[in-house]
Motif scaffolding. Structure first.
Motif, mmCIF file in Angstrom:
data_model
loop_
_atom_site.group_PDB
_atom_site.id
_atom_site.type_symbol
_atom_site.label_atom_id
_atom_site.label_comp_id
_atom_site.label_asym_id
_atom_site.label_seq_id
_atom_site.Cartn_x
_atom_site.Cartn_y
_atom_site.Cartn_z
ATOM 1 N N ILE A 4 36.312 131.196 -6.885
ATOM 2 C CA ILE A 4 35.216 131.462 -7.809
ATOM 3 C C ILE A 4 35.756 131.285 -9.220
ATOM 4 N N ASN A 5 34.913 130.749 -10.090
ATOM 5 C CA ASN A 5 35.296 130.514 -11.472
ATOM 6 C C ASN A 5 34.611 131.558 -12.343
ATOM 7 N N ILE A 6 35.420 132.352 -13.029
ATOM 8 C CA ILE A 6 34.897 133.371 -13.946
ATOM 9 C C ILE A 6 35.608 133.208 -15.275
ATOM 10 N N ASP A 7 34.831 133.000 -16.331
ATOM 11 C CA ASP A 7 35.388 132.796 -17.678
ATOM 12 C C ASP A 7 36.434 131.676 -17.685
ATOM 13 N N ASN A 8 36.087 130.577 -17.026
ATOM 14 C CA ASN A 8 36.948 129.384 -16.948
ATOM 15 C C ASN A 8 38.293 129.638 -16.268
ATOM 16 N N LYS A 9 38.336 130.633 -15.397
ATOM 17 C CA LYS A 9 39.537 130.916 -14.617
ATOM 18 C C LYS A 9 39.165 130.884 -13.141
ATOM 19 N N GLU A 10 39.993 130.222 -12.336
ATOM 20 C CA GLU A 10 39.771 130.138 -10.900
ATOM 21 C C GLU A 10 40.438 131.312 -10.196
ATOM 22 N N PHE A 11 39.693 131.925 -9.269
ATOM 23 C CA PHE A 11 40.224 133.036 -8.492
ATOM 24 C C PHE A 11 40.017 132.757 -7.009
ATOM 25 N N ASP A 12 41.030 133.049 -6.207
ATOM 26 C CA ASP A 12 40.914 132.991 -4.760
ATOM 27 C C ASP A 12 40.182 134.260 -4.330
ATOM 28 N N VAL A 13 38.996 134.097 -3.791
ATOM 29 C CA VAL A 13 38.166 135.248 -3.439
ATOM 30 C C VAL A 13 38.883 136.136 -2.426
ATOM 31 N N GLU A 14 39.560 135.549 -1.480
ATOM 32 C CA GLU A 14 40.242 136.338 -0.450
ATOM 33 C C GLU A 14 41.350 137.213 -1.026
ATOM 34 N N ALA A 15 41.889 136.850 -2.179
ATOM 35 C CA ALA A 15 42.975 137.619 -2.791
ATOM 36 C C ALA A 15 42.458 138.768 -3.657
ATOM 37 N N LEU A 16 41.146 138.819 -3.863
ATOM 38 C CA LEU A 16 40.571 139.862 -4.720
ATOM 39 C C LEU A 16 40.421 141.173 -3.961
ATOM 40 N N SER A 17 40.273 142.243 -4.701
ATOM 41 C CA SER A 17 40.070 143.564 -4.097
ATOM 42 C C SER A 17 38.709 143.613 -3.407
ATOM 43 N N LYS A 21 35.170 141.790 -4.472
ATOM 44 C CA LYS A 21 34.372 141.004 -3.523
ATOM 45 C C LYS A 21 32.943 141.528 -3.447
ATOM 46 N N ALA A 22 32.807 142.857 -3.469
ATOM 47 C CA ALA A 22 31.460 143.455 -3.438
ATOM 48 C C ALA A 22 30.682 143.088 -4.697
ATOM 49 N N GLN A 23 31.358 143.062 -5.846
ATOM 50 C CA GLN A 23 30.699 142.684 -7.098
ATOM 51 C C GLN A 23 30.245 141.233 -7.051
ATOM 52 N N ILE A 24 31.061 140.370 -6.459
ATOM 53 C CA ILE A 24 30.691 138.953 -6.323
ATOM 54 C C ILE A 24 29.466 138.814 -5.448
ATOM 55 N N ILE A 25 29.432 139.558 -4.349
ATOM 56 C CA ILE A 25 28.263 139.522 -3.459
ATOM 57 C C ILE A 25 27.019 139.980 -4.220
ATOM 58 N N SER A 26 27.151 141.038 -5.001
ATOM 59 C CA SER A 26 26.021 141.540 -5.793
ATOM 60 C C SER A 26 25.561 140.511 -6.819
ATOM 61 N N LEU A 27 26.512 139.868 -7.484
ATOM 62 C CA LEU A 27 26.164 138.826 -8.463
ATOM 63 C C LEU A 27 25.417 137.675 -7.803
ATOM 64 N N ARG A 28 25.912 137.231 -6.658
ATOM 65 C CA ARG A 28 25.265 136.131 -5.949
ATOM 66 C C ARG A 28 23.860 136.519 -5.499
ATOM 67 N N SER A 29 23.725 137.767 -5.049
ATOM 68 C CA SER A 29 22.415 138.261 -4.641
ATOM 69 C C SER A 29 21.441 138.260 -5.828
ATOM 70 N N CYS A 30 21.924 138.722 -6.979
ATOM 71 C CA CYS A 30 21.094 138.716 -8.197
ATOM 72 C C CYS A 30 20.706 137.295 -8.584
#
Length: 69
Positions: A4-17, A21-30
């Motif tokens: 996922i790209n946030i503020d022009n930085k790439e993050f491995d979703v699996e490596a996140l807390s 991950k829950a925040q990403i799901i909420s953002l995608r839902s929104c």
């Protein structure tokens, strides 16, 4: 790898807390809900324009014909 790209930085979703991950799901839902609402708004605006045009057809041609009480 799911990234996922946030503020022009790439993050491995699996490596996140789990919380991140829950925040990403909420953002995608929104984002999905916003897209649905934007589509609904476009439909309603189109319908409103049609009703407005239909009303104009039924209005008198001359404003002098309209009597206000």
């Amino acid at each position: 790898m799911n990234t996922i790209n946030i503020d022009n930085k790439e993050f491995d979703v699996e490596a996140l807390s789990e919380n991140a991950k829950a925040q990403i799901i909420s953002l995608r839902s929104c984002d999905q809900r916003i897209q649905v609402l934007q589509q609904e708004l476009a439909i309603l605006q189109t319908a409103r324009n049609a009703y407005s045009n239909a009303l104009k057809v039924d209005l008198p041609d001359n404003s002098d014909d309209v009597k206000v009480k």
